[in-house]
Each structure stands twice: as structure tokens, then as C-alpha cells.
Design a protein around this motif. Structure first.
Motif, PDB file in Angstrom:
ATOM      1  N   THR A   3       0.836  -1.196   0.000  1.00 45.38           N
ATOM      2  CA  THR A   3       0.000   0.000   0.000  1.00 45.38           C
ATOM      3  C   THR A   3       0.873   1.249   0.000  1.00 45.38           C
ATOM      4  O   THR A   3       2.003   1.225   0.503  1.00 45.38           O
ATOM      5  CB  THR A   3      -0.922   0.077   1.237  1.00 45.38           C
ATOM      6  OG1 THR A   3      -0.127   0.176   2.405  1.00 45.38           O
ATOM      7  CG2 THR A   3      -1.856  -1.102   1.322  1.00 45.38           C
ATOM      8  N   ILE A   4       0.344   2.308  -0.594  1.00 49.11           N
ATOM      9  CA  ILE A   4       0.927   3.641  -0.454  1.00 49.11           C
ATOM     10  C   ILE A   4      -0.222   4.584  -0.116  1.00 49.11           C
ATOM     11  O   ILE A   4      -1.357   4.375  -0.540  1.00 49.11           O
ATOM     12  CB  ILE A   4       1.686   4.128  -1.708  1.00 49.11           C
ATOM     13  CG1 ILE A   4       0.842   3.966  -2.978  1.00 49.11           C
ATOM     14  CG2 ILE A   4       3.018   3.456  -1.850  1.00 49.11           C
ATOM     15  CD1 ILE A   4       1.496   4.557  -4.212  1.00 49.11           C
ATOM     16  N   THR A  18      -5.530   5.801  -0.172  1.00 49.58           N
ATOM     17  CA  THR A  18      -4.698   4.612  -0.078  1.00 49.58           C
ATOM     18  C   THR A  18      -4.850   3.805  -1.359  1.00 49.58           C
ATOM     19  O   THR A  18      -5.975   3.579  -1.816  1.00 49.58           O
ATOM     20  CB  THR A  18      -5.117   3.740   1.118  1.00 49.58           C
ATOM     21  OG1 THR A  18      -5.028   4.532   2.316  1.00 49.58           O
ATOM     22  CG2 THR A  18      -4.227   2.515   1.252  1.00 49.58           C
ATOM     23  N   VAL A  19      -3.732   3.395  -1.922  1.00 48.56           N
ATOM     24  CA  VAL A  19      -3.732   2.552  -3.115  1.00 48.56           C
ATOM     25  C   VAL A  19      -3.063   1.231  -2.754  1.00 48.56           C
ATOM     26  O   VAL A  19      -1.986   1.209  -2.155  1.00 48.56           O
ATOM     27  CB  VAL A  19      -2.985   3.232  -4.288  1.00 48.56           C
ATOM     28  CG1 VAL A  19      -2.861   2.302  -5.481  1.00 48.56           C
ATOM     29  CG2 VAL A  19      -3.675   4.529  -4.688  1.00 48.56           C
ATOM     30  N   TYR A  20      -3.724   0.144  -3.109  1.00 49.69           N
ATOM     31  CA  TYR A  20      -3.189  -1.201  -2.902  1.00 49.69           C
ATOM     32  C   TYR A  20      -2.637  -1.704  -4.227  1.00 49.69           C
ATOM     33  O   TYR A  20      -3.272  -1.523  -5.273  1.00 49.69           O
ATOM     34  CB  TYR A  20      -4.300  -2.139  -2.408  1.00 49.69           C
ATOM     35  CG  TYR A  20      -4.869  -1.720  -1.073  1.00 49.69           C
ATOM     36  CD1 TYR A  20      -4.363  -2.260   0.101  1.00 49.69           C
ATOM     37  CD2 TYR A  20      -5.888  -0.774  -0.985  1.00 49.69           C
ATOM     38  CE1 TYR A  20      -4.860  -1.875   1.338  1.00 49.69           C
ATOM     39  CE2 TYR A  20      -6.388  -0.373   0.247  1.00 49.69           C
ATOM     40  CZ  TYR A  20      -5.876  -0.931   1.397  1.00 49.69           C
ATOM     41  OH  TYR A  20      -6.362  -0.541   2.617  1.00 49.69           O
ATOM     42  N   PHE A  21      -1.467  -2.336  -4.185  1.00 50.87           N
ATOM     43  CA  PHE A  21      -0.846  -2.761  -5.434  1.00 50.87           C
ATOM     44  C   PHE A  21       0.110  -3.927  -5.194  1.00 50.87           C
ATOM     45  O   PHE A  21       0.556  -4.164  -4.076  1.00 50.87           O
ATOM     46  CB  PHE A  21      -0.084  -1.594  -6.066  1.00 50.87           C
ATOM     47  CG  PHE A  21       1.069  -1.103  -5.219  1.00 50.87           C
ATOM     48  CD1 PHE A  21       2.357  -1.558  -5.448  1.00 50.87           C
ATOM     49  CD2 PHE A  21       0.861  -0.198  -4.186  1.00 50.87           C
ATOM     50  CE1 PHE A  21       3.415  -1.128  -4.664  1.00 50.87           C
ATOM     51  CE2 PHE A  21       1.910   0.250  -3.402  1.00 50.87           C
ATOM     52  CZ  PHE A  21       3.184  -0.214  -3.636  1.00 50.87           C
ATOM     53  N   GLU A  22       0.398  -4.620  -6.274  1.00 50.67           N
ATOM     54  CA  GLU A  22       1.447  -5.639  -6.249  1.00 50.67           C
ATOM     55  C   GLU A  22       2.759  -4.958  -6.589  1.00 50.67           C
ATOM     56  O   GLU A  22       2.784  -3.960  -7.309  1.00 50.67           O
ATOM     57  CB  GLU A  22       1.116  -6.747  -7.248  1.00 50.67           C
ATOM     58  CG  GLU A  22      -0.124  -7.529  -6.852  1.00 50.67           C
ATOM     59  CD  GLU A  22      -0.407  -8.684  -7.804  1.00 50.67           C
ATOM     60  OE1 GLU A  22       0.515  -9.138  -8.497  1.00 50.67           O
ATOM     61  OE2 GLU A  22      -1.568  -9.108  -7.826  1.00 50.67           O
ATOM     62  N   GLU A  23       3.857  -5.487  -6.092  1.00 53.84           N
ATOM     63  CA  GLU A  23       5.161  -4.845  -6.237  1.00 53.84           C
ATOM     64  C   GLU A  23       5.478  -4.484  -7.692  1.00 53.84           C
ATOM     65  O   GLU A  23       6.015  -3.420  -7.976  1.00 53.84           O
ATOM     66  CB  GLU A  23       6.265  -5.722  -5.650  1.00 53.84           C
ATOM     67  CG  GLU A  23       7.622  -5.062  -5.592  1.00 53.84           C
ATOM     68  CD  GLU A  23       7.628  -3.744  -4.811  1.00 53.84           C
ATOM     69  OE1 GLU A  23       8.274  -2.786  -5.284  1.00 53.84           O
ATOM     70  OE2 GLU A  23       7.001  -3.659  -3.743  1.00 53.84           O
ATOM     71  N   LYS A  28       3.021   2.322 -11.466  1.00 54.27           N
ATOM     72  CA  LYS A  28       1.641   2.566 -11.883  1.00 54.27           C
ATOM     73  C   LYS A  28       0.796   3.056 -10.702  1.00 54.27           C
ATOM     74  O   LYS A  28       0.002   3.987 -10.840  1.00 54.27           O
ATOM     75  CB  LYS A  28       1.049   1.285 -12.467  1.00 54.27           C
ATOM     76  CG  LYS A  28      -0.307   1.442 -13.063  1.00 54.27           C
ATOM     77  CD  LYS A  28      -0.752   0.113 -13.685  1.00 54.27           C
ATOM     78  CE  LYS A  28      -2.113   0.224 -14.323  1.00 54.27           C
ATOM     79  NZ  LYS A  28      -2.547  -1.040 -14.918  1.00 54.27           N
ATOM     80  N   ALA A  29       0.993   2.452  -9.544  1.00 52.38           N
ATOM     81  CA  ALA A  29       0.253   2.849  -8.340  1.00 52.38           C
ATOM     82  C   ALA A  29       0.580   4.286  -7.952  1.00 52.38           C
ATOM     83  O   ALA A  29      -0.314   5.059  -7.589  1.00 52.38           O
ATOM     84  CB  ALA A  29       0.553   1.896  -7.191  1.00 52.38           C
ATOM     85  N   ASN A  30       1.847   4.663  -8.019  1.00 48.56           N
ATOM     86  CA  ASN A  30       2.239   6.040  -7.719  1.00 48.56           C
ATOM     87  C   ASN A  30       1.599   7.022  -8.693  1.00 48.56           C
ATOM     88  O   ASN A  30       1.141   8.093  -8.297  1.00 48.56           O
ATOM     89  CB  ASN A  30       3.760   6.189  -7.734  1.00 48.56           C
ATOM     90  CG  ASN A  30       4.392   5.748  -6.441  1.00 48.56           C
ATOM     91  OD1 ASN A  30       4.002   6.170  -5.368  1.00 48.56           O
ATOM     92  ND2 ASN A  30       5.375   4.874  -6.538  1.00 48.56           N
ATOM     93  N   LYS A  31       1.559   6.660  -9.958  1.00 50.47           N
ATOM     94  CA  LYS A  31       0.928   7.527 -10.969  1.00 50.47           C
ATOM     95  C   LYS A  31      -0.562   7.665 -10.703  1.00 50.47           C
ATOM     96  O   LYS A  31      -1.122   8.756 -10.774  1.00 50.47           O
ATOM     97  CB  LYS A  31       1.157   6.966 -12.367  1.00 50.47           C
ATOM     98  CG  LYS A  31       0.321   7.641 -13.441  1.00 50.47           C
ATOM     99  CD  LYS A  31       1.146   8.284 -14.492  1.00 50.47           C
ATOM    100  CE  LYS A  31       0.351   8.894 -15.625  1.00 50.47           C
ATOM    101  NZ  LYS A  31      -0.652   9.868 -15.284  1.00 50.47           N
ATOM    102  N   ILE A  36      -5.179  10.879  -8.898  1.00 56.38           N
ATOM    103  CA  ILE A  36      -6.318  11.082  -7.998  1.00 56.38           C
ATOM    104  C   ILE A  36      -6.180  12.431  -7.288  1.00 56.38           C
ATOM    105  O   ILE A  36      -7.130  13.216  -7.246  1.00 56.38           O
ATOM    106  CB  ILE A  36      -6.426   9.933  -6.973  1.00 56.38           C
ATOM    107  CG1 ILE A  36      -6.835   8.634  -7.662  1.00 56.38           C
ATOM    108  CG2 ILE A  36      -7.406  10.299  -5.847  1.00 56.38           C
ATOM    109  CD1 ILE A  36      -6.690   7.400  -6.785  1.00 56.38           C
ATOM    110  N   GLU A  37      -5.003  12.706  -6.736  1.00 57.73           N
ATOM    111  CA  GLU A  37      -4.800  13.982  -6.049  1.00 57.73           C
ATOM    112  C   GLU A  37      -5.003  15.158  -7.005  1.00 57.73           C
ATOM    113  O   GLU A  37      -5.669  16.144  -6.665  1.00 57.73           O
ATOM    114  CB  GLU A  37      -3.410  14.051  -5.428  1.00 57.73           C
ATOM    115  CG  GLU A  37      -3.167  15.361  -4.705  1.00 57.73           C
ATOM    116  CD  GLU A  37      -1.779  15.511  -4.130  1.00 57.73           C
ATOM    117  OE1 GLU A  37      -1.567  16.500  -3.403  1.00 57.73           O
ATOM    118  OE2 GLU A  37      -0.902  14.663  -4.391  1.00 57.73           O
ATOM    119  N   ASP A  38      -4.456  15.051  -8.212  1.00 60.79           N
ATOM    120  CA  ASP A  38      -4.602  16.133  -9.190  1.00 60.79           C
ATOM    121  C   ASP A  38      -6.065  16.366  -9.533  1.00 60.79           C
ATOM    122  O   ASP A  38      -6.526  17.518  -9.626  1.00 60.79           O
ATOM    123  CB  ASP A  38      -3.816  15.820 -10.469  1.00 60.79           C
ATOM    124  CG  ASP A  38      -2.311  15.854 -10.265  1.00 60.79           C
ATOM    125  OD1 ASP A  38      -1.841  16.373  -9.223  1.00 60.79           O
ATOM    126  OD2 ASP A  38      -1.599  15.334 -11.149  1.00 60.79           O
TER     127      ASP A  38
END
Length: 99
Positions: A3-4, A18-23, A28-31, A36-38
Motif C-alpha cells: 500500500t501507499i 490509499t492505493v493497494y498494489f502488487e510490487e 503505476k500505483a504512484n501515478k 487522484i490527487e490532481d
């Protein structure tokens, strides 16, 4: 599963996404998180009654005197708000000024 999280201010409150992702999908998760924030900050900039240049503030300023061109999202949100006001016999009312 990783998660990040991102905390940021918008709509007069603190937002926690919160974004859940595989390593393998970390970049892609950071983008996605940044997108979302933008998007939320863009909505806040257009919909805030506290920002003089927001679309809602401009609508309020020229209410009943001029047509104002707005973003498609702003139009859809206002259209939905009008609909919910109607089906709730105006129990739901988004107006804070002569919007």
C-alpha cells in the motif's frame, strides 16, 4: 499486497488516499495516486465557494445576469445536485449563495 498513502488538503479537509498494489505495479500505483490527487485538487479549484476564480464563485457572481461556460464535470455535478434537490423536495440543497 503493498500500500501507499497520500495525505493532502482539499475541499476544506484532509484527504487520505490509499492505493493497494502488487510490487510489479509500484510505478503505476504512484501515478494513479498522483492522478487522484490532481483530479481532486482540480475539482476543489472549480467548485470551491472560497476561491474567487472557481467556476462556482463565477456562477454566483453573475447569477441571473450572464451565462457562464463551465467544465463538463462542474455541469454534471450541478445537474445531479438539482436532481437530488427535486427528488428530496429540496431537503438536499447545495446552494450557499444565489447559485
Amino acid at each position: 499486497m503493498n500500500t501507499i498513502q497520500k495525505l493532502f488538503s482539499a475541499f476544506g479537509t484532509i484527504n487520505n488516499i490509499t492505493v493497494y498494489f502488487e510490487e510489479k505495479d509500484r510505478l503505476k500505483a504512484n501515478k494513479i495516486l498522483q492522478d487522484i490527487e490532481d483530479y481532486i485538487n482540480d475539482l476543489d479549484d472549480r467548485l470551491s465557494i472560497f476561491k474567487e476564480k472557481s467556476e462556482v464563485s463565477i456562477i454566483n457572481r453573475y447569477a441571473g445576469t450572464e451565462y457562464i461556460k463551465v467544465n463538463k464535470d462542474t455541469f454534471e455535478i450541478l445537474k445531479l445536485a438539482k436532481y437530488y434537490s427535486m427528488i428530496t423536495n429540496e431537503a438536499f440543497d447545495i446552494t450557499t449563495k444565489p447559485l
